[in-house]
Design an enzyme around this catalytic site. Structure first.
Site, PDB file in Angstrom:
ATOM      1  N   GLU A 148     -56.428  18.251 -62.740  1.00  0.00           N
ATOM      2  CA  GLU A 148     -57.509  19.235 -62.730  1.00  0.00           C
ATOM      3  C   GLU A 148     -57.047  20.507 -62.012  1.00  0.00           C
ATOM      4  O   GLU A 148     -56.633  20.457 -60.857  1.00  0.00           O
ATOM      5  CB  GLU A 148     -58.751  18.672 -62.038  1.00  0.00           C
ATOM      6  CG  GLU A 148     -59.391  17.499 -62.751  1.00  0.00           C
ATOM      7  CD  GLU A 148     -59.975  17.893 -64.097  1.00  0.00           C
ATOM      8  OE1 GLU A 148     -60.424  19.061 -64.247  1.00  0.00           O
ATOM      9  OE2 GLU A 148     -59.985  17.036 -65.004  1.00  0.00           O
TER      10      GLU A 148
ATOM     11  N   ASP B 149     -48.447  28.714 -63.301  1.00  0.00           N
ATOM     12  CA  ASP B 149     -49.781  28.969 -63.809  1.00  0.00           C
ATOM     13  C   ASP B 149     -49.830  30.451 -64.098  1.00  0.00           C
ATOM     14  O   ASP B 149     -49.345  31.271 -63.302  1.00  0.00           O
ATOM     15  CB  ASP B 149     -50.868  28.577 -62.804  1.00  0.00           C
ATOM     16  CG  ASP B 149     -52.233  28.476 -63.502  1.00  0.00           C
ATOM     17  OD1 ASP B 149     -52.333  27.725 -64.486  1.00  0.00           O
ATOM     18  OD2 ASP B 149     -53.174  29.159 -63.073  1.00  0.00           O
TER      19      ASP B 149
ATOM     20  N   GLY C 110     -50.212  32.009 -77.253  1.00  0.00           N
ATOM     21  CA  GLY C 110     -51.323  32.454 -76.413  1.00  0.00           C
ATOM     22  C   GLY C 110     -51.855  33.818 -76.833  1.00  0.00           C
ATOM     23  O   GLY C 110     -52.119  34.076 -78.009  1.00  0.00           O
TER      24      GLY C 110
ATOM     25  N   ASP D 137     -50.228  36.610 -76.738  1.00  0.00           N
ATOM     26  CA  ASP D 137     -49.136  37.528 -77.065  1.00  0.00           C
ATOM     27  C   ASP D 137     -49.435  38.457 -78.241  1.00  0.00           C
ATOM     28  O   ASP D 137     -49.046  39.628 -78.208  1.00  0.00           O
ATOM     29  CB  ASP D 137     -47.844  36.751 -77.344  1.00  0.00           C
ATOM     30  CG  ASP D 137     -47.249  36.127 -76.092  1.00  0.00           C
ATOM     31  OD1 ASP D 137     -47.761  36.397 -74.988  1.00  0.00           O
ATOM     32  OD2 ASP D 137     -46.264  35.366 -76.217  1.00  0.00           O
TER      33      ASP D 137
ATOM     34  N   LYS E  81     -38.540  39.075 -74.961  1.00  0.00           N
ATOM     35  CA  LYS E  81     -39.738  38.725 -74.202  1.00  0.00           C
ATOM     36  C   LYS E  81     -39.370  38.185 -72.829  1.00  0.00           C
ATOM     37  O   LYS E  81     -39.958  38.595 -71.815  1.00  0.00           O
ATOM     38  CB  LYS E  81     -40.570  37.698 -74.964  1.00  0.00           C
ATOM     39  CG  LYS E  81     -41.816  37.263 -74.208  1.00  0.00           C
ATOM     40  CD  LYS E  81     -42.597  36.164 -74.914  1.00  0.00           C
ATOM     41  CE  LYS E  81     -43.749  35.678 -74.054  1.00  0.00           C
ATOM     42  NZ  LYS E  81     -44.496  34.566 -74.674  1.00  0.00           N
TER      43      LYS E  81
END
Length: 200
Positions: free
Chosen positions: A44, A73, A157, A159, A177
């Site tokens: 979580e 993250d 995502g 992008d 990238k």
């Protein structure tokens, strides 16, 4: 870096795993996945910052495996939306919602927002936790703007709607990238810190 041969990457995101393999190439470190160590649990993400969430994931996987573990993250922070979706980037509209829909919704939310006010940034925090208790944390930021449509088939995502210069990140090659991305910056800083950590 000879003392650290293996690192567990605390993620199931295939796009992130692909990027991490490329970014760690040449370091002599073998990247292990969660499936490699038999981890099937759910962690979580209860943190309020990218760094807190990265630390939560890395600590859980290190405790499970007894091996050095690291996690990132990251997310998209849009100035016109007061920094949203931020730490909730992957959970925006639900984790199982395709990013094509998420991207379309972001564009809709910015309808009527002038180009100079569509500024955004990708942020990334990397945290590595060692069995003996040490931790390393690094950060990276990639600045850009939110476009008016989705372009490109590379990346993942958000992008396709995040533009740096004239191109969306999904139009960059993998190497291009990684050279400018938030994750690329954070991981390169992490590798440098890791080398220093081992020497110490």
């Amino acid at each position: 870096m000879a003392l650290i041969h293996e690192l567990v990457f605390a993620s199931t995101n295939k796009g992130k795993i692909k990027e991490m393999v490329a970014l760690l190439k040449g370091t002599g470190i073998k990247l292990l996945s969660l499936s490699d160590i038999g981890f099937t649990g759910t962690i979580e993400e209860t943190g309020t910052t990218f760094e807190e969430n990265a630390r939560i994931k890395a600590r859980a996987v290190c405790a499970f495996s007894g091996l050095p573990a690291f996690s990132d993250d990251s997310g998209l922070c849009i100035d016109a939306l007061d920094g949203a979706p931020g730490v909730y980037s992957s959970r925006f509209l639900g984790e199982d919602t395709p990013y094509e829909i998420k991207n379309r919704m972001v564009i809709e939310k910015l309808a009527g927002v002038a180009s100079e006010k569509r500024t955004a940034r990708y942020e990334c925090a990397v945290c590595c936790v060692f069995p003996q208790g040490g931790e390393l944390v690094t950060h990276g930021v990639c600045k850009g703007v939110i476009g008016y449509g989705q372009r490109g088939n590379n990346g993942f995502g958000y992008d396709p709607i995040f533009y740096v210069g004239e191109k969306s990140l999904a139009e960059f090659t993998d190497d291009e990238k990684n050279a400018i991305s938030h994750r690329g910056q954070a991981v390169r800083a992490f590798v440098k810190r890791l080398q220093e950590y081992v020497k110490e």
